[in-house]
Design a protein around this motif. Structure first.
Motif, PDB file in Angstrom:
ATOM      1  N   LEU A  55       0.830  -1.193   0.000  1.00 12.49           N
ATOM      2  CA  LEU A  55       0.000   0.000   0.000  1.00 12.49           C
ATOM      3  C   LEU A  55       0.873   1.254   0.000  1.00 12.49           C
ATOM      4  CD1 LEU A  55      -2.706   1.577   0.471  1.00 12.49           C
ATOM      5  CD2 LEU A  55      -2.331   1.217   2.924  1.00 12.49           C
ATOM      6  N   GLY A  56       0.466   2.250  -0.777  1.00 11.71           N
ATOM      7  CA  GLY A  56       1.070   3.571  -0.650  1.00 11.71           C
ATOM      8  C   GLY A  56       2.319   3.839  -1.454  1.00 11.71           C
ATOM      9  N   GLU A  57       2.527   3.114  -2.562  1.00  8.58           N
ATOM     10  CA  GLU A  57       3.555   3.493  -3.530  1.00  8.58           C
ATOM     11  C   GLU A  57       2.892   4.361  -4.590  1.00  8.58           C
ATOM     12  OE1 GLU A  57       6.750   2.994  -3.569  1.00  8.58           O
ATOM     13  OE2 GLU A  57       7.030   1.489  -2.004  1.00  8.58           O
ATOM     14  N   PHE A  58       3.616   5.397  -5.062  1.00 12.72           N
ATOM     15  CA  PHE A  58       3.020   6.372  -5.972  1.00 12.72           C
ATOM     16  C   PHE A  58       3.868   6.550  -7.230  1.00 12.72           C
ATOM     17  CE2 PHE A  58       1.132   7.367  -1.936  1.00 12.72           C
ATOM     18  CZ  PHE A  58      -0.145   7.812  -2.238  1.00 12.72           C
ATOM     19  N   TYR A  59       3.195   6.946  -8.311  1.00 13.12           N
ATOM     20  CA  TYR A  59       3.885   7.283  -9.562  1.00 13.12           C
ATOM     21  C   TYR A  59       3.112   8.407 -10.240  1.00 13.12           C
ATOM     22  CZ  TYR A  59       5.893   6.906 -14.246  1.00 13.12           C
ATOM     23  OH  TYR A  59       6.513   7.180 -15.436  1.00 13.12           O
ATOM     24  N   TYR A  60       3.849   9.414 -10.716  1.00 11.20           N
ATOM     25  CA  TYR A  60       3.245  10.576 -11.382  1.00 11.20           C
ATOM     26  C   TYR A  60       3.339  10.373 -12.889  1.00 11.20           C
ATOM     27  CZ  TYR A  60       2.214  15.567 -12.150  1.00 11.20           C
ATOM     28  OH  TYR A  60       1.644  16.758 -12.534  1.00 11.20           O
ATOM     29  N   VAL A  61       2.203  10.321 -13.557  1.00 12.60           N
ATOM     30  CA  VAL A  61       2.155  10.011 -14.987  1.00 12.60           C
ATOM     31  C   VAL A  61       2.466  11.258 -15.802  1.00 12.60           C
ATOM     32  CG1 VAL A  61       0.714   9.181 -16.884  1.00 12.60           C
ATOM     33  CG2 VAL A  61       0.481   8.168 -14.607  1.00 12.60           C
ATOM     34  N   LEU A  62       3.545  11.202 -16.555  1.00 11.13           N
ATOM     35  CA  LEU A  62       3.931  12.264 -17.491  1.00 11.13           C
ATOM     36  C   LEU A  62       4.693  11.634 -18.650  1.00 11.13           C
ATOM     37  CD1 LEU A  62       5.303  15.319 -15.436  1.00 11.13           C
ATOM     38  CD2 LEU A  62       3.306  15.302 -16.921  1.00 11.13           C
ATOM     39  N   VAL A  63       4.712  12.293 -19.757  1.00 13.69           N
ATOM     40  CA  VAL A  63       5.487  11.931 -20.948  1.00 13.69           C
ATOM     41  C   VAL A  63       4.909  10.691 -21.628  1.00 13.69           C
ATOM     42  CG1 VAL A  63       7.757  11.445 -21.911  1.00 13.69           C
ATOM     43  CG2 VAL A  63       7.558  12.951 -19.916  1.00 13.69           C
ATOM     44  N   LYS A  64       5.054   9.524 -21.002  1.00 13.69           N
ATOM     45  CA  LYS A  64       4.497   8.291 -21.575  1.00 13.69           C
ATOM     46  C   LYS A  64       3.245   7.930 -20.797  1.00 13.69           C
ATOM     47  CE  LYS A  64       5.567   3.428 -22.598  1.00 13.69           C
ATOM     48  NZ  LYS A  64       5.007   3.452 -23.948  1.00 13.69           N
ATOM     49  N   ILE A  65       2.092   7.908 -21.483  1.00 14.09           N
ATOM     50  CA  ILE A  65       0.831   7.727 -20.762  1.00 14.09           C
ATOM     51  C   ILE A  65       0.030   6.524 -21.250  1.00 14.09           C
ATOM     52  CG2 ILE A  65       0.630  10.175 -20.198  1.00 14.09           C
ATOM     53  CD1 ILE A  65      -1.361  10.450 -22.496  1.00 14.09           C
ATOM     54  N   GLU A  66       0.465   5.850 -22.327  1.00 15.78           N
ATOM     55  CA  GLU A  66      -0.330   4.739 -22.858  1.00 15.78           C
ATOM     56  C   GLU A  66      -0.013   3.454 -22.101  1.00 15.78           C
ATOM     57  OE1 GLU A  66      -1.969   3.971 -27.175  1.00 15.78           O
ATOM     58  OE2 GLU A  66       0.051   3.148 -26.990  1.00 15.78           O
ATOM     59  N   TYR A  67      -0.716   3.257 -21.017  1.00 13.55           N
ATOM     60  CA  TYR A  67      -0.612   2.055 -20.207  1.00 13.55           C
ATOM     61  C   TYR A  67      -2.015   1.550 -19.906  1.00 13.55           C
ATOM     62  CZ  TYR A  67       4.252   3.351 -19.109  1.00 13.55           C
ATOM     63  OH  TYR A  67       5.582   3.675 -19.173  1.00 13.55           O
ATOM     64  N   CYS A  68      -2.105   0.251 -19.677  1.00 13.33           N
ATOM     65  CA  CYS A  68      -3.329  -0.354 -19.187  1.00 13.33           C
ATOM     66  C   CYS A  68      -3.214  -0.473 -17.669  1.00 13.33           C
ATOM     67  CB  CYS A  68      -3.496  -1.736 -19.829  1.00 13.33           C
ATOM     68  SG  CYS A  68      -5.089  -2.495 -19.517  1.00 13.33           S
ATOM     69  N   LEU A  69      -4.276  -0.173 -16.968  1.00 10.85           N
ATOM     70  CA  LEU A  69      -4.264  -0.176 -15.504  1.00 10.85           C
ATOM     71  C   LEU A  69      -4.862  -1.483 -15.009  1.00 10.85           C
ATOM     72  CD1 LEU A  69      -3.326   2.134 -13.604  1.00 10.85           C
ATOM     73  CD2 LEU A  69      -5.740   2.647 -13.236  1.00 10.85           C
ATOM     74  N   SER A  70      -4.068  -2.243 -14.213  1.00 14.41           N
ATOM     75  CA  SER A  70      -4.592  -3.530 -13.780  1.00 14.41           C
ATOM     76  C   SER A  70      -4.584  -3.653 -12.260  1.00 14.41           C
ATOM     77  CB  SER A  70      -3.833  -4.679 -14.452  1.00 14.41           C
ATOM     78  OG  SER A  70      -2.473  -4.709 -14.077  1.00 14.41           O
ATOM     79  N   GLN A  71      -4.030  -4.722 -11.739  1.00 13.99           N
ATOM     80  CA  GLN A  71      -4.278  -5.137 -10.360  1.00 13.99           C
ATOM     81  C   GLN A  71      -3.669  -4.219  -9.292  1.00 13.99           C
ATOM     82  OE1 GLN A  71      -2.854  -9.160 -10.270  1.00 13.99           O
ATOM     83  NE2 GLN A  71      -4.482  -9.916 -11.580  1.00 13.99           N
ATOM     84  N   ARG A  72      -4.459  -3.984  -8.247  1.00 18.51           N
ATOM     85  CA  ARG A  72      -4.036  -3.317  -7.010  1.00 18.51           C
ATOM     86  C   ARG A  72      -3.491  -1.909  -7.268  1.00 18.51           C
ATOM     87  NH1 ARG A  72      -1.084  -7.845  -6.945  1.00 18.51           N
ATOM     88  NH2 ARG A  72       0.850  -6.784  -6.407  1.00 18.51           N
ATOM     89  N   LEU A  73      -4.149  -1.199  -8.186  1.00 19.06           N
ATOM     90  CA  LEU A  73      -3.648   0.113  -8.575  1.00 19.06           C
ATOM     91  C   LEU A  73      -4.815   1.058  -8.856  1.00 19.06           C
ATOM     92  CD1 LEU A  73      -0.699   1.052  -8.968  1.00 19.06           C
ATOM     93  CD2 LEU A  73      -0.959   0.618 -11.407  1.00 19.06           C
ATOM     94  N   TYR A  74      -4.741   2.259  -8.256  1.00 17.15           N
ATOM     95  CA  TYR A  74      -5.680   3.337  -8.556  1.00 17.15           C
ATOM     96  C   TYR A  74      -4.972   4.374  -9.416  1.00 17.15           C
ATOM     97  CZ  TYR A  74      -8.386   1.813  -4.378  1.00 17.15           C
ATOM     98  OH  TYR A  74      -9.104   1.113  -3.450  1.00 17.15           O
TER      99      TYR A  74
END
Length: 443
Positions: free
Chosen positions: A300-319
């Motif tokens: 719980l509680g790891e973070f990532y700021y989305v910039l530059v490359k944004i084409e990803y699929c969002l899957s398990q255990r991630l908001y």
């Protein structure tokens, strides 16, 4: 000519294992090398140090590994390497390899050992716990006997690794600078006032906040995350099979909690992938610049700021948290959640009997400090270019790692030959390419 490691290297096993219960043996000045200190690159320091008494407790077996030698783990995670940049003593789980540099370049041996790691692991013995012995290392054969070719290979791969290391240092410095600005402005409240002076230190107006139990700048609010965001993208539990498909070998990367670590995306080469058709079906709402990824559990509680490359699929255990930019700007919200007032609440709100995490309804109740918009905009104008630079360097570093890992076996087994040793790729080093596949070029 050197044909095996025994012809160009000397070996020494570490023996310094002081009693852990004797406090007189530790916190001295002698660097004590253990497997946890090996990083497959340079080792400048160790996590623990010994006193002279601790070192001498090994008796006649005490031995200092020389500077500019190679250490390799002999048990546990066998085959992990380190190039020692200082003299150190080693414990029983490491072996030192002192390279005769008159016969063969140090870095060639380092990359040879990386290339032969599977063979090295196979040579380890033991019924319960595997161990690597010097006798097994001595018989590892060199891939090349020509020192000039060895030097070219070492230079080529070192150039890439040095660029990776430089990128990582720049990223670390930029991250530290941004964190300092955030702390100074939004935790100490010394953002620049209208005269450019530190707000709180210069007598700026403060008001008491009962929730925070402290004074905050006048006009600032302490509100729920829910009232300051547009949406939370949540695809936890989704799988391709549930949607009538499956993972693919080559496609769009599916991000999960296991790839988000310390503000970075790691091990993307090992991540699952989906087809373009599945991506469009899975992600009707696509990620955008400024979205904040947060792991919901394990961990719980790891973070990532989305910039530059944004084409990803969002899957398990991630908001993916998207700010309402009329109220709070993305880069400020990222630091407020990952470093500031939001983080301790997120960790404090975790629940679960076996795997601890946070539900979306609980996440929305987290409260954040919302500064005046003009202060947020000043912060964004300073910080966003730095964050964009971090992301670009991070992407380049991942590409360099893939390039190095592809080149290493190709160079060692002769599938790649050289045109020049000045550089690898104009894309990264702004010089002519160093290597061409054997089908394209022959020496």
């Amino acid at each position: 000519m050197s044909k095996a490691l025994k012809d160009c290297c000397s070996f020494q096993e570490g023996y310094v294992n002081p009693s852990q219960s004797n406090s007189e043996y530790f916190d001295g000045d002698i660097k004590w090398l253990r497997t946890v200190d090996l990083n497959d690159r340079y080792v400048y320091d160790t996590s623990r140090k010994l006193t002279e008494k601790g070192y001498k407790s090994a008796g006649k077996s005490a031995f200092m590994f020389p500077k500019d030698s190679i250490a390799i783990s002999k048990s546990g995670t066998i085959g992990t390497l380190g190039i020692l940049k200082d003299v150190m003593c080693g414990n029983r789980a490491v072996i030192n390899i002192d390279v005769n540099k008159e016969k063969v370049p140090l870095m060639y041996i380092f990359y040879l050992l990386k290339y032969k790691k599977a063979e090295i692991i196979k040579k380890s013995v033991g019924s319960i716990q595997k161990n690597l012995y010097v006798s097994a290392l001595e018989t590892i054969e060199l891939c090349h006997n020509d020192k000039f070719k060895q030097e070219k290979i070492a230079t080529c791969l070192s150039n890439i690794d040095n660029k990776i290391e430089l990128n990582n240092k720049i990223i670390q410095e930029l991250e530290a600078l941004v964190k300092t600005i955030y702390d100074y402005w939004f935790l100490q409240f010394d953002f620049p006032n209208k005269e450019g002076k530190p707000y709180k230190s210069s007598g700026g107006k403060m008001t008491w906040n009962e929730d925070l139990k402290k004074h905050i700048p006048e006009g600032w609010k302490f509100e729920t995350l829910d009232s300051n965001i547009d949406t939370i993208i949540d695809h936890r539990g989704k799988t391709p099979k549930k949607m009538g498909g499956d993972w693919v070998e080559d496609g769009i990367i599916a991000l999960s909690a296991k790839v988000v670590k310390n503000g970075r995306l790691i091990n993307l080469d090992q991540a699952n992938k989906v087809s373009r058709e599945m991506y469009e079906k899975w992600m009707p709402v696509k990620l955008q610049d400024g979205d904040i990824l947060m792991t919901s559990e394990a961990p719980l509680g790891e973070f990532y700021y989305v910039l530059v490359k944004i084409e990803y699929c969002l899957s398990q255990r991630l908001y993916a948290i998207r700010a309402n930019k009329s109220k709070v700007l993305s880069c400020y919200l990222y630091y407020e959640l990952s470093k500031g007032n939001g983080y301790s609440q997120i960790i404090g709100s975790q629940s679960g009997s076996t795997v601890f995490g946070i539900r979306q309804d609980e996440l929305r109740k987290i409260k954040i400090l919302v500064p005046n918009m003009n202060i947020q905009k000043k912060f964004e104008n300073i910080v966003n270019p730095m964050l964009a630079n971090i992301k670009k360097l991070d992407i380049q570093t991942q590409e360099l790692i893939q390039l190095r890992d592809w080149l290493l076996p190709m160079l060692m087994n002769g599938q790649v030959t050289f045109k020049t040793v000045n550089d690898i790729k104009e894309k990264y080093f702004n010089t002519e390419r160093v290597a061409e596949t054997s089908s394209e070029y022959k020496e």
